[in-house]
Design a protein around this motif. Sequence first.
Motif, PDB file in Angstrom:
ATOM      1  N   ILE A  72      11.250  -2.420   5.032  1.00 46.56           N
ATOM      2  CA  ILE A  72      11.419  -1.325   4.345  1.00 46.56           C
ATOM      3  C   ILE A  72      11.086  -0.015   5.135  1.00 46.56           C
ATOM      4  N   ASN A  73      12.449   0.682   5.379  1.00 47.28           N
ATOM      5  CA  ASN A  73      12.270   1.876   6.506  1.00 47.28           C
ATOM      6  C   ASN A  73      12.085   2.909   5.480  1.00 47.28           C
ATOM      7  N   ILE A  74      11.011   3.514   5.744  1.00 45.73           N
ATOM      8  CA  ILE A  74      10.529   4.958   5.070  1.00 45.73           C
ATOM      9  C   ILE A  74      10.815   5.858   5.738  1.00 45.73           C
ATOM     10  N   CYS A  75      11.827   6.759   5.458  1.00 48.97           N
ATOM     11  CA  CYS A  75      12.426   7.800   6.287  1.00 48.97           C
ATOM     12  C   CYS A  75      12.843   9.046   5.421  1.00 48.97           C
ATOM     13  N   GLU A  76      13.234  10.022   6.220  1.00 49.69           N
ATOM     14  CA  GLU A  76      13.731  11.104   5.416  1.00 49.69           C
ATOM     15  C   GLU A  76      15.145  10.896   4.819  1.00 49.69           C
ATOM     16  N   HIS A  77      15.127  11.543   3.420  1.00 44.99           N
ATOM     17  CA  HIS A  77      16.728  11.249   2.744  1.00 44.99           C
ATOM     18  C   HIS A  77      17.001  12.596   2.886  1.00 44.99           C
ATOM     19  N   LYS A  78      18.354  12.598   3.158  1.00 44.15           N
ATOM     20  CA  LYS A  78      19.311  13.867   3.223  1.00 44.15           C
ATOM     21  C   LYS A  78      19.982  14.020   1.814  1.00 44.15           C
ATOM     22  N   PRO A  79      20.113  15.213   1.295  1.00 48.49           N
ATOM     23  CA  PRO A  79      20.378  15.180   0.009  1.00 48.49           C
ATOM     24  C   PRO A  79      22.012  14.788  -0.385  1.00 48.49           C
ATOM     25  N   LEU A  80      22.171  14.013  -1.540  1.00 52.82           N
ATOM     26  CA  LEU A  80      23.628  13.645  -2.003  1.00 52.82           C
ATOM     27  C   LEU A  80      24.412  14.902  -2.329  1.00 52.82           C
ATOM     28  N   ASN A  81      25.753  14.978  -2.418  1.00 56.27           N
ATOM     29  CA  ASN A  81      26.478  16.010  -2.641  1.00 56.27           C
ATOM     30  C   ASN A  81      25.982  16.489  -4.197  1.00 56.27           C
ATOM     31  N   GLU A  82      25.499  17.980  -4.234  1.00 55.59           N
ATOM     32  CA  GLU A  82      25.425  18.556  -5.318  1.00 55.59           C
ATOM     33  C   GLU A  82      24.044  17.741  -6.097  1.00 55.59           C
ATOM     34  N   LYS A  83      23.157  17.085  -5.295  1.00 56.24           N
ATOM     35  CA  LYS A  83      21.998  16.754  -5.979  1.00 56.24           C
ATOM     36  C   LYS A  83      20.934  16.939  -5.281  1.00 56.24           C
ATOM     37  N   PRO A  84      20.449  18.275  -5.069  1.00 61.77           N
ATOM     38  CA  PRO A  84      19.333  18.389  -4.075  1.00 61.77           C
ATOM     39  C   PRO A  84      18.008  17.900  -4.434  1.00 61.77           C
ATOM     40  N   GLU A  85      17.592  16.985  -5.537  1.00 56.57           N
ATOM     41  CA  GLU A  85      16.760  16.364  -5.894  1.00 56.57           C
ATOM     42  C   GLU A  85      16.461  15.131  -5.010  1.00 56.57           C
ATOM     43  N   THR A  86      17.545  14.676  -4.658  1.00 57.43           N
ATOM     44  CA  THR A  86      17.639  13.584  -3.750  1.00 57.43           C
ATOM     45  C   THR A  86      17.331  13.498  -2.270  1.00 57.43           C
ATOM     46  N   ALA A  87      16.988  14.865  -1.801  1.00 59.64           N
ATOM     47  CA  ALA A  87      16.476  15.157  -0.549  1.00 59.64           C
ATOM     48  C   ALA A  87      14.822  14.992  -0.708  1.00 59.64           C
ATOM     49  N   TRP A  88      14.561  14.130   0.176  1.00 58.01           N
ATOM     50  CA  TRP A  88      12.874  13.719   0.356  1.00 58.01           C
ATOM     51  C   TRP A  88      12.338  13.467   1.790  1.00 58.01           C
ATOM     52  N   ASN A  89      11.345  14.016   1.882  1.00 58.34           N
ATOM     53  CA  ASN A  89      10.611  13.728   3.314  1.00 58.34           C
ATOM     54  C   ASN A  89       9.281  12.891   3.099  1.00 58.34           C
ATOM     55  N   GLY A 123       0.921  -1.017   0.104  1.00 58.61           N
ATOM     56  CA  GLY A 123       0.073   0.119  -0.024  1.00 58.61           C
ATOM     57  C   GLY A 123       0.843   1.001   0.063  1.00 58.61           C
ATOM     58  N   MET A 124       2.072   0.998  -0.266  1.00 57.31           N
ATOM     59  CA  MET A 124       2.903   2.325  -0.312  1.00 57.31           C
ATOM     60  C   MET A 124       2.579   3.201  -1.473  1.00 57.31           C
ATOM     61  N   ARG A 125       2.810   4.431  -1.290  1.00 59.89           N
ATOM     62  CA  ARG A 125       2.697   5.538  -2.276  1.00 59.89           C
ATOM     63  C   ARG A 125       3.581   5.312  -3.575  1.00 59.89           C
ATOM     64  N   LEU A 126       3.211   5.633  -4.699  1.00 60.14           N
ATOM     65  CA  LEU A 126       4.176   5.277  -5.819  1.00 60.14           C
ATOM     66  C   LEU A 126       5.466   6.100  -5.625  1.00 60.14           C
ATOM     67  N   GLU A 127       5.710   7.344  -4.915  1.00 56.84           N
ATOM     68  CA  GLU A 127       6.822   7.965  -4.925  1.00 56.84           C
ATOM     69  C   GLU A 127       7.477   7.398  -3.713  1.00 56.84           C
ATOM     70  N   GLU A 128       6.906   7.046  -2.800  1.00 56.05           N
ATOM     71  CA  GLU A 128       7.657   6.196  -1.672  1.00 56.05           C
ATOM     72  C   GLU A 128       8.476   4.919  -2.204  1.00 56.05           C
ATOM     73  N   ILE A 129       7.621   4.277  -3.254  1.00 57.13           N
ATOM     74  CA  ILE A 129       8.168   2.973  -3.787  1.00 57.13           C
ATOM     75  C   ILE A 129       9.541   3.374  -4.488  1.00 57.13           C
ATOM     76  N   CYS A 130       9.392   4.400  -5.529  1.00 48.96           N
ATOM     77  CA  CYS A 130      10.384   4.605  -6.417  1.00 48.96           C
ATOM     78  C   CYS A 130      11.660   5.271  -5.695  1.00 48.96           C
ATOM     79  N   ARG A 131      11.361   5.657  -4.683  1.00 46.39           N
ATOM     80  CA  ARG A 131      12.542   6.266  -3.898  1.00 46.39           C
ATOM     81  C   ARG A 131      13.268   5.217  -2.678  1.00 46.39           C
ATOM     82  N   ILE A 132      12.769   3.953  -2.735  1.00 49.35           N
ATOM     83  CA  ILE A 132      13.492   3.041  -1.774  1.00 49.35           C
ATOM     84  C   ILE A 132      14.863   3.030  -2.165  1.00 49.35           C
ATOM     85  N   ARG A 133      15.825   3.311  -1.293  1.00 48.84           N
ATOM     86  CA  ARG A 133      17.024   3.060  -1.349  1.00 48.84           C
ATOM     87  C   ARG A 133      17.478   1.787  -0.882  1.00 48.84           C
TER      88      ARG A 133
END
Length: 582
Positions: A419-436, A396-406
């Motif tokens: 699957i641990n669904i948690c905040e993602h800190k941005p990778l170096n020079e890749k602000p789009e990788t930040a997610w809540n 029942g995970m939301r689509l963006e939650e699934i697509c962002r599983i690391r």
Amino acid sequence: MLVRRPSGYSYRRKIPILLREVVGRSEIWFSLNTNNKVIANNRACVIHSSTNVFFAKLKWVFDGMSDDYEDLGFNEGKHLRPNFMKDYTELREKNQGMVEKLYNEIDNNQLETFKNAITNNLNKENSIAFSMIIIQYEHWLSQMRHYYRKVNTNFLLTMSEYGRQFDAFAYFAVDEMFKLKEVLDKYKFALEQQKDTSDIEKKLAELLNTVATMNSAANKQASKRSILFSEASEVFISASSKSWKDSDLRGYRNSIKRFVECCGDKEIHLYTGLDVGNFKELMEQLPANYGRNPKDKRTVGQLIEDADTNNLERVSGKSVKNHFSRLSTIWSYYTQRDIVEKNIFSGWRFDTKQKIKRIPWSDEYLKILIEASFDIKSSVSKETYGYIVGVASYTGMRLEEICRIRVQDIQDIHNIPCINICEHKPLNEKPETAWNPKTEAGERVVPISQKLIDAGFLDYIKNAKKKKEYYIFSELEFSGKDNKRSALFQRNFSKFKTKLGIPETTVFHSFRHNISTQLRNIHEHGDGGLRDVWIDSFLGHEGINKSVGNTVYFNAANIQNLKKVADAVIYPDFWDIKELKK
């Protein structure tokens, strides 16, 4: 924390336990030099942000110093680090109360040894590093203290000057009024005595001209209190947009643009409820597909004309409400600053009922989906497609939650793969990788059901790990105006299911409805019963019951109970994830 004192508001912040020995105190107190809560909040945010950086710098030096405890000259550190340092690092941002409890439970002798070792074994380089960081922070606080006092002083001087000008104006006005009254009395007496009044009329005209000049000056001063809406909106955006997403900024600019189109660009205090009512009526006539094409430059009037000509479906009440919500925020900002008298965007009603009701997947449509081969041209393989759909159908995970599983989000907890669904800190020079996650409840742990394991999902994860991929579904890319990982897949899946004849009432998100409906129909009591709070925790819902027992204890719900929820999801025999990959 914002603290109100008789002298005004202050900022208070506890220093993390491990840094207290280095800083030499347990708390930071900083006077914000204001009794205005709005100003205090703004100043506190600035201090809080810089204090976070200060703590991070100290922690960085501290971690570098304490990596090798043998260099510090004591063996207890090796034993203490896993019991204290690691747990503290994991918990300090999540729950300060839990950290304090952990701190209190440590053997006092061990803790004292740990503190002394840090204090007594700092080498010269580390001592200088700590000192420089603390001195820089204290110097910055001193500068901010001086700045706030200077701002307050300038404000008082300005208000004092305004007061002086007003007093002079009032004195002049009263004097002129007395003169006017005196002349009017003479004029009345002259008329009664039938004397020549030409000199008196000349003096009266001069006084009336002076009064008109005074009135004009007063109106000119009043007009300075307001600015054009276009300018006011830019000031608001500049002050408020630091933490906004790109989509938030686009939304505000679009709402501002459409409001100016409909009501014109006037001084912000001149708009009335009549303007807002006109804006609402026009926006409700826009076509439903309004705003989907970023290259569409048509005005509101042109869009309405096209909708009328082609008899198009109109925009939803929710979309119009979103415009009002943004503009209401701008008006609230200026209401607090006495630029406008009231928020003219509050109190309006909208029809927010969903025009298309989303429903769970029926067995009929599930069978159509599983029997069809995914043939939409895309960079996503059928295996990736199959596991994305499979994860949605069993978690029942939301689509963006699934697509962002690391890869790092897959963890064994009590020997249960999760699957641990948690905040993602941005990778170096890749602000789009930040997610809540979408909400606080959205941050959760989701056990992987046995059906997904049987379908080979864990092997798929191991393969991604072996390839040193960052995301499990590494074929996906960031795309769309919101830079989401799910954007392209969402579009392709929608095309695919439409091609199969599956109606618009059934969408990818409907898998979430399937699970919620199915789980809540399993009775809470007896063998196999599921409690609502377990289901809410599994799906990332806030839950209806807000009692302390539910919101605190069950937020970290027993993994065994969550596994029980995951394995309670069942489908007809024909629903086999392996078939989706073919």
